[in-house]
Scaffold this active site. Structure first.
Site, PDB file in Angstrom:
ATOM      1  CE  LYS A 235      -4.123   1.778   2.370  1.00  0.00           C
ATOM      2  NZ  LYS A 235      -5.110   1.499   3.444  1.00  0.00           N
TER       3      LYS A 235
ATOM      4  CB  SER B 241      -7.462   4.100   2.233  1.00  0.00           C
ATOM      5  OG  SER B 241      -6.981   3.368   3.349  1.00  0.00           O
TER       6      SER B 241
ATOM      7  CB  SER C 277      -8.972   1.207   4.827  1.00  0.00           C
ATOM      8  OG  SER C 277      -9.479   2.517   4.885  1.00  0.00           O
TER       9      SER C 277
END
Length: 541
Positions: free
Chosen positions: A153, A228, A252
């Site tokens: 990420k 996210s 997320s």
């Protein structure tokens, strides 16, 4: 907070959120009768786009030549991660072959979905894969993820690989260190292929930012993938990587998997130590795994989890048990099925999850309609989120406010209104919330509810402003179903359970008792096998 590239004290606070067409099912007993190949096929990727698959399972790609992998097809990219790891270790699939297949898949689909935004140069990746093969040839096994591609990420620092946090301020930022999560991945033998897209600084459960633009849902390119951990979920769903890491503050690690038809786990705070972190004691933001099935999710967690003294809330348990078989008998286990949590819902989402009661009953569970008293969860999470983000971005707002989004400005503004007496009372409410949740979970081992209150929405919409006629008061309000659980501190897995009439995935969260991540994964695995959610064709080919 002074954000200086490369400094451990400069890590930005991860505040990221983050009429029913029923699915085909077979019973758990029938599934077991089908044998190993069928089980592998079912686990390769519930809800994955069939057009992305080259054959129904990785097992089909095994040739008769000593069990070697036929790497001429795309089947490698949709192998179960546990199977890929076994094949590499047994030298039936080389790390070079695995990397080459995934890079080919990335070239084919990434332009359509925009999931991996910084890709390590192909020459470097192939060199690293060759080194992994050479190491194994000399009898040195690097660890559970030996030679396997992994997506990281873009909120997680990677040494020598651009890490932007989705912000123009860090457009060209290249850290000189790996965060603990990435250290553990590399120590286990993983090869980091690149960075997956995020909302700006992880804010909002819709993945878009001014640096890279939006990441699109592989089931409908006009829809959002959530956020996210949006880029990671899409990369996994599309076979660009078998595993991707993520983080979860308000959903997320649950909402993007729900929207993309894959599996995510919000671990208990401290299960995966979150370091380096400026707020070491905060329990809201956690890091964890995304995969195409529950077993792979647990396998990845076995690498990510484990004690570390750098985190004051780290759980003093090894992650090794998460690599063990997930099988368990659930006869007589009490499961609470949500009513409405006092929230508005898209009717398809609500109906889809309520319909899963019969699956739990088929496992022998006692299913009752009940839900914990989550009063004050909204206030508790928002208050501490405002407080933390004022600390993280307050100074930056003064110097580079024009480069920060409206969400950050709102949090900083609200954070500056907080007082000591108010926060003391909020913390007392959060403690009471924990006690109510603990008492409820003593009666019920699991609580089941939808991950999200809506279906994947238009990729050009920042966030839903209304649900079922109810106006959303801020950019996070549509994700209360997820972040209420964050406020309570319980582990929760997002598992695919159905499709909407439009063909969009619907995910369900299985919430467990305090620190019972293992139990959550066991139940998620049992549900996955019993439900046998049918895959549907996606639009990415």
């Amino acid at each position: 907070m002074k954000l200086t590239p490369g400094g451990r004290k400069a890590r930005p606070y991860n505040g990221g959120l983050e009429e029913l067409t029923m699915t085909e099912r077979i019973t758990r007993r029938d599934a077991l009768k089908l044998g190993t190949n069928a089980a592998v096929s079912a686990a390769v990727g519930p809800l994955l786009p069939r057009e992305l698959l080259r054959g129904e399972s990785g097992a089909d790609a095994l040739s008769g030549n000593g069990g070697a992998m036929d790497t001429s097809s795309g089947d490698v990219c949709f192998l179960r991660a546990v199977e890929m790891a076994r094949l590499i270790r047994e030298k039936k699939l080389s790390a070079r072959e695995a990397m080459e297949a995934h890079l080919k898949q990335t070239k084919r689909v990434n332009e359509k979905v925009n999931a991996i935004v910084t890709l390590v140069p192909e020459e470097q990746l192939m060199k690293e894969a060759a080194a992994a093969d050479e190491s194994l040839a000399h009898g040195k096994w690097l660890g559970p993820l030996h030679g396997m591609p992994v997506g990281v990420k873009d909120l997680h620092e990677t040494k020598g690989i651009r890490t932007t946090y989705g912000s123009p301020i860090f457009r060209d930022h290249v850290p000189d260190f790996d965060c603990l999560l990435v250290q553990r991945e590399k120590k286990a033998g993983a090869l980091v292929v690149g960075k997956t897209n995020v909302p700006e600084f992880g804010f909002g459960s819709q993945t878009f930012n001014p640096v890279f633009g939006a990441t699109r849902n592989p089931h409908d390119l006009t829809k959002t993938c959530g956020g996210s951990t949006g880029g990671g979920s899409v990369a996994v769903a599309c076979g660009m990587v078998p595993l991707a890491d993520g983080s979860d503050h308000g959903g997320s690690l649950r909402n993007p998997p729900s929207f993309c038809g894959v599996v995510g786990l919000r671990p208990s705070p401290g299960r995966v130590p979150n370091t380096p972190a400026r707020l070491g004691w905060q329990p809201f933001s956690v890091e964890g795994p995304v995969a195409r099935n529950v077993a792979d999710c647990a396998f990845f967690l076995s690498v990510l989890a484990g004690f570390d003294r750098a985190s004051p809330i780290a759980i003093d348990e090894s992650g090794a048990k998460f690599a063990q078989p997930l099988g368990r008998e659930f006869k007589g286990v009490r499961v609470a099925m949500f009513r409405d949590m006092g929230l508005p819902w898209d009717p398809q989402v609500k109906a889809a999850v309520l319909a899963q009661a019969k699956v739990f009953e088929s496992l022998g569970c006692i299913v009752e309609e009940a839900e914990p008293d989550l009063r004050d969860a909204n206030e508790c999470l928002l208050a501490w989120r405002h407080w933390a983000n004022e600390l993280a971005f307050g100074d930056l707002v003064e110097t580079k406010g024009d480069l920060l989004n409206d969400y950050i400005h709102w949090h900083v503004e609200e954070g500056r209104k907080l007082t000591g007496p108010y926060l003391a009372r909020v913390e007392a409410k959060r403690t009471a919330l924990y006690e109510r949740m603990r008492t409820f979970m003593e009666k019920y081992e699991f609580f089941v509810a939808p991950v999200s209150q809506v279906l994947p929405f238009d990729v050009n919409t920042k966030y839903p402003t209304e649900i079922a006629g109810v106006k959303m008061e801020n950019y996070m309000a549509w994700m209360k179903s997820a972040y209420y659980i964050s406020a309570a501190g319980n582990p929760a897995a997002s598992v695919p359970c159905a499709f909407s009439k439009e063909g969009l995935p619907i995910g369900m969260q299985i919430v467990g008792r305090h620190h019972d991540d293992w139990g959550v994964l066991q139940m998620a695995s049992a549900f996955e096998q019993a439900a046998m959610v049918a895959r549907r064709p996606g639009v990415v080919a």
